[in-house]
Design an enzyme around this catalytic site. Structure first.
Site, short mmCIF file in Angstrom:
data_model
loop_
_atom_site.label_atom_id
_atom_site.label_comp_id
_atom_site.label_asym_id
_atom_site.label_seq_id
_atom_site.Cartn_x
_atom_site.Cartn_y
_atom_site.Cartn_z
N HIS A 184 0.88 -1.17 0.00
CA HIS A 184 0.00 0.00 0.00
C HIS A 184 0.92 1.22 0.00
O HIS A 184 1.63 1.47 0.96
CB HIS A 184 -0.89 -0.01 1.25
CG HIS A 184 -1.70 1.23 1.40
ND1 HIS A 184 -3.09 1.24 1.39
CD2 HIS A 184 -1.34 2.52 1.56
CE1 HIS A 184 -3.52 2.48 1.54
NE2 HIS A 184 -2.49 3.27 1.65
N LYS B 266 -4.09 0.40 9.14
CA LYS B 266 -2.65 0.67 9.21
C LYS B 266 -2.14 0.66 10.64
O LYS B 266 -2.82 1.13 11.55
CB LYS B 266 -2.37 2.03 8.57
CG LYS B 266 -2.78 2.09 7.11
CD LYS B 266 -2.90 3.51 6.60
CE LYS B 266 -3.46 3.53 5.19
NZ LYS B 266 -3.86 4.88 4.76
N GLU C 247 -4.31 6.98 -2.83
CA GLU C 247 -3.82 5.66 -2.40
C GLU C 247 -3.72 4.69 -3.57
O GLU C 247 -4.63 4.59 -4.39
CB GLU C 247 -4.76 5.08 -1.34
CG GLU C 247 -4.83 5.92 -0.08
CD GLU C 247 -5.51 5.22 1.09
OE1 GLU C 247 -5.18 5.56 2.23
OE2 GLU C 247 -6.37 4.33 0.88
N ASN D 32 -8.30 9.88 -0.14
CA ASN D 32 -8.81 10.35 1.14
C ASN D 32 -8.80 11.87 1.14
O ASN D 32 -7.75 12.48 0.93
CB ASN D 32 -7.97 9.80 2.29
CG ASN D 32 -8.29 8.35 2.55
OD1 ASN D 32 -9.46 7.94 2.50
ND2 ASN D 32 -7.29 7.54 2.81
N ARG E 31 -8.88 14.35 3.23
CA ARG E 31 -8.65 14.94 4.56
C ARG E 31 -7.18 14.76 4.93
O ARG E 31 -6.45 14.09 4.22
CB ARG E 31 -9.51 14.21 5.59
CG ARG E 31 -9.25 12.71 5.51
CD ARG E 31 -9.89 11.91 6.60
NE ARG E 31 -9.96 10.51 6.25
CZ ARG E 31 -8.99 9.63 6.36
NH1 ARG E 31 -7.81 10.01 6.82
NH2 ARG E 31 -9.14 8.37 6.00
#
Ligand code: ADP
Length: 456
Positions: free
Chosen positions: A208, A237, A277, A292, A294
């Protein structure tokens, strides 16, 4: 000019935002639940208003009360942190309609990227590779099985509204597919009030790797390099680092992924800080999975590698300012590793361990940063997530960062509760991790081959 910011969050991220405000000469307003009266962010902010009962649904998720507090205290902007209302497009709209700046992307970008199926379509049109899968959501089980067969097993069934690893199931054949699809959909319905799912090829043993981006309101977009977040338990995570050990050896791939991250950001009409991601397979093929919209838990590793304060950048962008640097000005000088310190018992299947911290002493010294709201005597409320802090260690090379993380973990004194510290110490000494070989399959394998009493 923004003069006062309401922080619509709690814990270490609320404290992190208080700190950025203070350095910028901006006043901060903490809002808190009845369970957080003793919390550090409440004590350190310039002002504080209690907005309701301990449960998130009665406080940190109450947009009406947060906006009422903002009106009473006369703030110009709201920083949502992560979790809670940070990816809620309606909340962003409500803020803007009350003339309060939402420190984050425009509502339309939150909405489009928040639906993972729409997000994939959007970036695919901009030429960004995505994981092969269904075109949008699937509802009918029979059609879905056909699509899964076409994609080829194993497949992963994912919630369009997903987050935090919930509403995600892997299926290896037609028989397990129907069952897993129902489980994923039910879990998503419960967690997000939206049971819609889509299907993707399950990439085996990927890494990732995500890119931090910044976009201002003048059309400038840069990326701040990558973070490798392959060390996950149940898709959540646990350890993050920058740069990615895999990309250190593949600079060409890094360039291609950075360009793709910028293209995805532009395609989303994005503004403010965000994360693109990707999954990367052993061959070095990479695929977008989501954006994401944010600030993320793991943002400090990027800060320590680039020297750029991401929370300040968010505030400056919300204030309408131009980015003060171009892509070529951003340098990557160090290696940084973050360990999430959770109040959980790793020796007993990670059961939450809320309670009162008797003694608390956190590590320090050269190359060590601790972002935490914990202190001696702090009572961890049982209502929220279990993260009580983050340890970030950095140095010139990965080897130094790993050694430093182990040293810092060994200095922690936390009495009264169980934490993930012993687990992190064991990982820092593990040859597979030390060689930078970990993929998302790492944790399961590591836990299987490591005796539980190592984590006591
Ligand atoms: P969430 O929003 O719930 O965090 P993500 O889409 O970001 O979900 O995925 C979280 C993790 O789940 C990834 O980092 C990866 O480990 C795993 N994952 C997601 N999609 C796939 C896929 N297509 N193949 C393999 N693993 C995946």
């Amino acid at each position: 000019m923004i003069q006062k910011i309401l922080i619509a969050n709690r814990g270490e991220i609320a404290l992190r935002i208080v700190r950025a405000c203070r350095e910028l000469g901006i006043k901060s307003l903490a809002v808190y639940s009845e369970a957080d009266v003793q919390s550090l962010h409440v004590q350190l902010a310039d002002e504080a208003i209690c907005i309701g009962g301990p449960k998130s649904a009665d406080s940190y998720l109450r947009a009406d009360r947060i906006i009422a507090a903002a009106e009473i205290a006369d703030v110009d902007a709201i920083h949502p942190g992560f979790g809670f209302l940070s990816e809620n497009a309606e909340f962003a709209e409500q803020c803007e309609s009350c003339n309060i700046k939402f420190i984050g992307p425009p509502a339309a970008a939150i909405r489009n990227m928040g639906d993972k199926a729409v997000a994939k379509e959007t970036v695919k049109k901009a030429g960004v590779p995505v994981v092969p899968g269904s075109d949008g959501t699937v509802s009918n089980e029979e059609d879905a099985v056909k699509i899964a067969r076409e994609i080829g097993y194993p497949v992963i069934i994912k919630a369009v509204a997903g987050g935090g690893g919930r509403g995600m199931r892997v299926a290896h054949n037609d028989i397990s597919f129907a069952k897993e699809m129902r489980v994923a959909s039910n879990e998503a319905e419960k967690a997000f009030g939206n049971g819609e799912v889509y299907i993707e090829k399950f990439v085996e043993n990927p890494r990732h790797i995500e890119f931090q981006v910044l976009a201002d309101s003048h059309g400038n977009v840069v990326h701040l390099g990558e973070r490798d977040c392959s060390i996950q338990r149940r898709h959540q995570k646990l350890i993050e680092e920058a740069p990615s050990p895999f990309l250190i050896a593949n600079p060409g791939l890094r360039k291609a992924m950075g360009d793709a991250a910028i293209n995805a950001t532009k395609a989303a009409d994005y503004e403010n800080a965000g994360t693109v991601e990707f999954l990367v397979d052993a061959k070095g093929d990479f695929y977008f999975i989501e954006m994401n919209t944010r600030i993320q838990v793991e943002h400090p590793v990027t800060e320590e590698v680039t020297g750029i304060d991401l929370i300040k950048q968010q505030i400056l962008i919300a204030n309408g300012e131009k980015l003060a640097f171009r892509q070529e000005d951003i340098t990557f000088e160090r290696h940084a590793i973050e360990c999430r310190i959770n109040a959980e018992d790793p020796a007993r299947n990670f059961t939450p361990s809320p309670g009162t911290i008797g003694l608390y002493y956190s590590p320090g010294g050269h190359g060590v940063r601790v972002d935490s709201h914990a202190y001696s005597g702090y009572q961890i409320p049982p209502y929220y997530d279990s993260m009580i802090g983050k340890l970030i260690c950095y140095g010139k090379t990965r080897e130094i960062a790993v050694q430093r993380t182990y040293r810092a973990l060994s200095e922690y004194l936390i009495r009264g509760i169980k934490t993930t510290i012993p687990l992190h110490k064991a990982i820092m000494q593990d040859p597979v991790f030390k060689e930078g070989k970990a993929t998302t399959a790492y944790m399961e394998d590591f836990l299987n081959r490591t005796p539980n009493d190592m984590f006591d």
